[in-house]
Design an enzyme around this catalytic site. Structure first.
Site, mmCIF file in Angstrom:
data_model
loop_
_atom_site.group_PDB
_atom_site.id
_atom_site.type_symbol
_atom_site.label_atom_id
_atom_site.label_comp_id
_atom_site.label_asym_id
_atom_site.label_seq_id
_atom_site.Cartn_x
_atom_site.Cartn_y
_atom_site.Cartn_z
ATOM 1 N N ARG A 18 96.372 27.365 65.996
ATOM 2 C CA ARG A 18 96.146 27.843 64.627
ATOM 3 C C ARG A 18 96.884 26.973 63.618
ATOM 4 O O ARG A 18 96.348 26.655 62.551
ATOM 5 C CB ARG A 18 96.584 29.305 64.485
ATOM 6 C CG ARG A 18 95.678 30.271 65.242
ATOM 7 C CD ARG A 18 96.172 31.701 65.144
ATOM 8 N NE ARG A 18 97.519 31.780 65.684
ATOM 9 C CZ ARG A 18 98.452 32.629 65.270
ATOM 10 N NH1 ARG A 18 98.209 33.475 64.298
ATOM 11 N NH2 ARG A 18 99.653 32.635 65.820
ATOM 12 N N ASN A 36 94.094 34.683 65.919
ATOM 13 C CA ASN A 36 93.901 34.984 67.335
ATOM 14 C C ASN A 36 93.075 36.262 67.470
ATOM 15 O O ASN A 36 93.301 37.223 66.729
ATOM 16 C CB ASN A 36 95.240 35.193 68.037
ATOM 17 C CG ASN A 36 95.996 33.908 68.261
ATOM 18 O OD1 ASN A 36 95.426 32.824 68.253
ATOM 19 N ND2 ASN A 36 97.289 34.015 68.456
#
Length: 89
Positions: A18, A36
């Protein structure tokens, strides 16, 4: 302006994926987020010029990401214009 939503599967959680995605998106001038999901995927939502979104999608599929990407499914839609910056969720 366009919105790219991409679902990335593979070993992409707990490996800096990320953060890496956020860095690429900011370099391309995109706004949005990377989050996520409970099933192990990462959802990426990015808005901006189409060519920048395409470049981000190519980077997600490019093989130089943290972890190991096994596949990316994308959806294109009109930008909503409600996001500022790019964050990790």
């Amino acid at each position: 302006m366009i919105r790219l939503t991409a679902w990335v599967r593979g070993r992409v959680q707990g490996v800096g994926f990320r953060w890496w995605t956020r860095s690429r998106a900011l370099e391309l001038g995109l706004s949005g987020w990377a989050a996520n999901l409970a099933d192990g995927r990462v959802e990426v939502v990015a808005e901006g010029p189409r060519e920048s979104c395409v470049k981000l999608l190519e980077a997600l599929r490019g093989g130089d990401t943290p972890g190991q990407v096994e596949g990316v499914v994308e959806r294109w839609s009109d930008a909503k214009g409600s996001m500022a910056g790019f964050v990790e969720r």
